[in-house]
Design a protein around this motif. Structure first.
Motif, PDB file in Angstrom:
ATOM      1  N   LYS A 131       0.750  -1.219   0.172  1.00 34.14           N
ATOM      2  CA  LYS A 131      -0.055  -0.140  -0.083  1.00 34.14           C
ATOM      3  C   LYS A 131       0.988   1.310  -0.031  1.00 34.14           C
ATOM      4  CE  LYS A 131      -0.988  -0.190   4.883  1.00 34.14           C
ATOM      5  NZ  LYS A 131      -1.855  -0.766   5.855  1.00 34.14           N
ATOM      6  N   PHE A 132       2.104   1.039   0.301  1.00 32.35           N
ATOM      7  CA  PHE A 132       3.038   2.154   0.430  1.00 32.35           C
ATOM      8  C   PHE A 132       3.809   2.554  -0.933  1.00 32.35           C
ATOM      9  CE2 PHE A 132       2.666   0.929   4.962  1.00 32.35           C
ATOM     10  CZ  PHE A 132       1.931   1.953   5.263  1.00 32.35           C
ATOM     11  N   ALA A 133       3.776   1.430  -1.655  1.00 33.47           N
ATOM     12  CA  ALA A 133       4.479   1.409  -2.998  1.00 33.47           C
ATOM     13  C   ALA A 133       3.816   2.359  -4.022  1.00 33.47           C
ATOM     14  CB  ALA A 133       4.452   0.273  -3.660  1.00 33.47           C
ATOM     15  N   SER A 134       4.550   2.841  -5.218  1.00 35.12           N
ATOM     16  CA  SER A 134       4.161   3.838  -5.906  1.00 35.12           C
ATOM     17  C   SER A 134       2.903   3.300  -6.863  1.00 35.12           C
ATOM     18  CB  SER A 134       5.361   4.187  -7.064  1.00 35.12           C
ATOM     19  OG  SER A 134       5.748   3.230  -7.889  1.00 35.12           O
ATOM     20  N   GLU A 135       2.206   3.866  -7.611  1.00 32.09           N
ATOM     21  CA  GLU A 135       0.942   3.384  -8.259  1.00 32.09           C
ATOM     22  C   GLU A 135       1.475   2.263  -9.208  1.00 32.09           C
ATOM     23  OE1 GLU A 135      -1.934   5.795 -10.132  1.00 32.09           O
ATOM     24  OE2 GLU A 135      -1.755   7.191  -8.265  1.00 32.09           O
ATOM     25  N   GLU A 136       2.614   2.828  -9.986  1.00 36.48           N
ATOM     26  CA  GLU A 136       3.305   1.768 -11.177  1.00 36.48           C
ATOM     27  C   GLU A 136       3.692   0.442 -10.365  1.00 36.48           C
ATOM     28  OE1 GLU A 136       7.962   3.259 -11.615  1.00 36.48           O
ATOM     29  OE2 GLU A 136       6.330   4.219 -12.970  1.00 36.48           O
ATOM     30  N   LEU A 137       4.220   0.388  -9.286  1.00 30.51           N
ATOM     31  CA  LEU A 137       4.565  -0.734  -8.732  1.00 30.51           C
ATOM     32  C   LEU A 137       3.474  -1.609  -8.154  1.00 30.51           C
ATOM     33  CD1 LEU A 137       8.223  -0.143  -7.438  1.00 30.51           C
ATOM     34  CD2 LEU A 137       7.597  -1.184  -9.439  1.00 30.51           C
ATOM     35  N   ASN A 138       2.523  -0.848  -7.774  1.00 31.30           N
ATOM     36  CA  ASN A 138       1.308  -1.379  -7.309  1.00 31.30           C
ATOM     37  C   ASN A 138       0.548  -2.253  -8.147  1.00 31.30           C
ATOM     38  OD1 ASN A 138      -0.703  -1.646  -5.010  1.00 31.30           O
ATOM     39  ND2 ASN A 138       0.159   0.119  -4.235  1.00 31.30           N
ATOM     40  N   VAL A 139       0.877  -2.292  -9.389  1.00 28.46           N
ATOM     41  CA  VAL A 139       0.156  -2.749 -10.645  1.00 28.46           C
ATOM     42  C   VAL A 139       1.145  -3.533 -11.391  1.00 28.46           C
ATOM     43  CG1 VAL A 139      -1.969  -1.325 -10.964  1.00 28.46           C
ATOM     44  CG2 VAL A 139       0.209  -1.128 -12.410  1.00 28.46           C
ATOM     45  N   ASP A 140       2.400  -3.754 -10.566  1.00 31.96           N
ATOM     46  CA  ASP A 140       3.529  -4.600 -11.234  1.00 31.96           C
ATOM     47  C   ASP A 140       3.176  -5.968 -10.602  1.00 31.96           C
ATOM     48  OD1 ASP A 140       6.193  -6.282 -10.942  1.00 31.96           O
ATOM     49  OD2 ASP A 140       6.573  -4.492 -12.315  1.00 31.96           O
ATOM     50  N   LYS A 141       3.166  -6.916 -11.823  1.00 30.04           N
ATOM     51  CA  LYS A 141       2.649  -8.425 -11.303  1.00 30.04           C
ATOM     52  C   LYS A 141       3.610  -9.048 -10.332  1.00 30.04           C
ATOM     53  CE  LYS A 141       0.737 -12.382 -13.589  1.00 30.04           C
ATOM     54  NZ  LYS A 141       0.454 -13.198 -14.932  1.00 30.04           N
ATOM     55  N   GLU A 142       4.948  -9.084 -10.812  1.00 33.54           N
ATOM     56  CA  GLU A 142       6.017  -9.382  -9.839  1.00 33.54           C
ATOM     57  C   GLU A 142       5.875  -9.131  -8.569  1.00 33.54           C
ATOM     58  OE1 GLU A 142      10.764 -10.187  -9.399  1.00 33.54           O
ATOM     59  OE2 GLU A 142       9.824  -8.699 -11.059  1.00 33.54           O
ATOM     60  N   VAL A 143       5.669  -7.802  -8.104  1.00 27.03           N
ATOM     61  CA  VAL A 143       5.680  -7.299  -7.121  1.00 27.03           C
ATOM     62  C   VAL A 143       4.282  -7.572  -6.365  1.00 27.03           C
ATOM     63  CG1 VAL A 143       5.395  -4.995  -5.649  1.00 27.03           C
ATOM     64  CG2 VAL A 143       7.010  -5.250  -7.514  1.00 27.03           C
ATOM     65  N   VAL A 144       3.259  -7.582  -6.829  1.00 26.39           N
ATOM     66  CA  VAL A 144       2.101  -8.123  -6.299  1.00 26.39           C
ATOM     67  C   VAL A 144       1.854  -9.572  -5.911  1.00 26.39           C
ATOM     68  CG1 VAL A 144      -0.541  -8.574  -6.766  1.00 26.39           C
ATOM     69  CG2 VAL A 144       0.696  -6.264  -7.413  1.00 26.39           C
ATOM     70  N   ILE A 145       2.666 -10.395  -6.672  1.00 23.73           N
ATOM     71  CA  ILE A 145       2.888 -11.822  -6.465  1.00 23.73           C
ATOM     72  C   ILE A 145       3.484 -11.768  -5.201  1.00 23.73           C
ATOM     73  CG2 ILE A 145       3.994 -13.930  -7.324  1.00 23.73           C
ATOM     74  CD1 ILE A 145       2.841 -13.663  -9.968  1.00 23.73           C
ATOM     75  N   GLU A 146       4.780 -11.092  -5.051  1.00 24.69           N
ATOM     76  CA  GLU A 146       5.594 -11.367  -3.573  1.00 24.69           C
ATOM     77  C   GLU A 146       4.465 -10.801  -2.526  1.00 24.69           C
ATOM     78  OE1 GLU A 146       8.136 -12.883  -3.254  1.00 24.69           O
ATOM     79  OE2 GLU A 146       8.270 -13.651  -5.355  1.00 24.69           O
ATOM     80  N   ALA A 147       3.825  -9.748  -2.752  1.00 23.15           N
ATOM     81  CA  ALA A 147       3.129  -9.357  -1.625  1.00 23.15           C
ATOM     82  C   ALA A 147       1.966 -10.311  -1.264  1.00 23.15           C
ATOM     83  CB  ALA A 147       2.385  -7.918  -2.084  1.00 23.15           C
ATOM     84  N   VAL A 148       1.327 -10.578  -2.106  1.00 26.23           N
ATOM     85  CA  VAL A 148       0.139 -11.549  -1.802  1.00 26.23           C
ATOM     86  C   VAL A 148       0.607 -13.144  -1.436  1.00 26.23           C
ATOM     87  CG1 VAL A 148      -1.641 -10.621  -3.242  1.00 26.23           C
ATOM     88  CG2 VAL A 148      -0.429 -12.363  -4.023  1.00 26.23           C
ATOM     89  N   LYS A 149       1.846 -13.377  -1.622  1.00 28.55           N
ATOM     90  CA  LYS A 149       2.618 -14.525  -1.297  1.00 28.55           C
ATOM     91  C   LYS A 149       2.739 -14.372   0.271  1.00 28.55           C
ATOM     92  CE  LYS A 149       5.472 -16.253  -4.195  1.00 28.55           C
ATOM     93  NZ  LYS A 149       6.846 -16.516  -4.925  1.00 28.55           N
ATOM     94  N   GLN A 150       3.497 -13.368   0.593  1.00 21.40           N
ATOM     95  CA  GLN A 150       3.715 -13.162   2.015  1.00 21.40           C
ATOM     96  C   GLN A 150       2.465 -12.796   2.828  1.00 21.40           C
ATOM     97  OE1 GLN A 150       3.647 -10.372   4.502  1.00 21.40           O
ATOM     98  NE2 GLN A 150       4.797 -11.885   5.730  1.00 21.40           N
ATOM     99  N   ASN A 151       1.495 -12.178   2.281  1.00 22.99           N
ATOM    100  CA  ASN A 151       0.310 -12.051   3.070  1.00 22.99           C
ATOM    101  C   ASN A 151      -0.812 -11.949   2.364  1.00 22.99           C
ATOM    102  OD1 ASN A 151      -1.667 -10.610   4.815  1.00 22.99           O
ATOM    103  ND2 ASN A 151      -0.302  -9.718   5.913  1.00 22.99           N
ATOM    104  N   GLY A 152      -1.691 -12.854   2.119  1.00 18.60           N
ATOM    105  CA  GLY A 152      -2.924 -12.702   1.402  1.00 18.60           C
ATOM    106  C   GLY A 152      -3.694 -11.687   1.492  1.00 18.60           C
ATOM    107  N   ARG A 153      -3.881 -10.939   2.500  1.00 21.02           N
ATOM    108  CA  ARG A 153      -4.526  -9.711   3.032  1.00 21.02           C
ATOM    109  C   ARG A 153      -4.126  -8.540   2.128  1.00 21.02           C
ATOM    110  NH1 ARG A 153      -3.546 -12.093   7.567  1.00 21.02           N
ATOM    111  NH2 ARG A 153      -5.220 -13.033   8.591  1.00 21.02           N
ATOM    112  N   ALA A 154      -2.903  -8.638   1.223  1.00 22.01           N
ATOM    113  CA  ALA A 154      -2.242  -7.604   0.463  1.00 22.01           C
ATOM    114  C   ALA A 154      -3.131  -7.645  -0.708  1.00 22.01           C
ATOM    115  CB  ALA A 154      -0.890  -7.917   0.252  1.00 22.01           C
ATOM    116  N   LEU A 155      -4.017  -8.551  -1.044  1.00 22.99           N
ATOM    117  CA  LEU A 155      -4.913  -8.392  -2.228  1.00 22.99           C
ATOM    118  C   LEU A 155      -5.692  -7.294  -2.106  1.00 22.99           C
ATOM    119  CD1 LEU A 155      -5.429 -10.255  -4.485  1.00 22.99           C
ATOM    120  CD2 LEU A 155      -7.314 -11.371  -3.311  1.00 22.99           C
ATOM    121  N   LYS A 156      -6.212  -6.869  -1.057  1.00 22.66           N
ATOM    122  CA  LYS A 156      -7.006  -5.636  -0.978  1.00 22.66           C
ATOM    123  C   LYS A 156      -6.493  -4.432  -1.804  1.00 22.66           C
ATOM    124  CE  LYS A 156      -5.780  -4.323   3.532  1.00 22.66           C
ATOM    125  NZ  LYS A 156      -6.023  -4.378   5.104  1.00 22.66           N
TER     126      LYS A 156
END
Length: 120
Positions: A54-79
């Motif tokens: 949630k603190f990442a830039s908009e462009e990285l918030n939609v970066d698939k690699e970044v998102v996968i790492e985030a939801v892998k670590q915490n499923g709640r990051a999906l929000k």
């Protein structure tokens, strides 16, 4: 939280910020705008705490690699994820895989995946 009280110069120092996010991904909140848009820094942060997405830039918030790492670590990051990536099968398959607090609810995870149509 030490980064919160650091000088602007230190908040913009990549080496300092990398060390801070490795200790606590939420430190990304206090990093400079430029470093919140730095993929290496953001990846380290979300690997440590998926919710720091949630603190990442908009462009990285939609970066698939970044998102996968985030939801892998915490499923709640999906929000924090875009509609497109919420519907992505690869993102859904990684949902909460490294999150031990999410693991006891494997049945819930399966229901979410089925609901999203992301289970083969």
């Amino acid at each position: 939280r030490a980064l919160e009280y650091a000088s602007e110069e230190l908040k913009a120092d990549k080496e300092v910020v990398l060390e801070a996010v490795k200790q606590g991904g939420q430190a990304l909140k206090w990093a400079s705008k430029e470093l919140r848009a730095d993929k290496e820094v953001v990846l380290e942060a979300v690997k440590q705490n998926g919710n720091s997405l949630k603190f990442a830039s908009e462009e990285l918030n939609v970066d698939k690699e970044v998102v996968i790492e985030a939801v892998k670590q915490n499923g709640r990051a999906l929000k924090c994820v875009s509609k497109e990536l919420k519907a992505d099968k690869e993102v859904a398959r990684n949902l909460g895989l490294g999150d031990t607090s999410f693991a006891p609810r494997k049945e819930q995870r399966k229901k979410v995946l089925v609901f999203m149509g992301n289970v083969d």
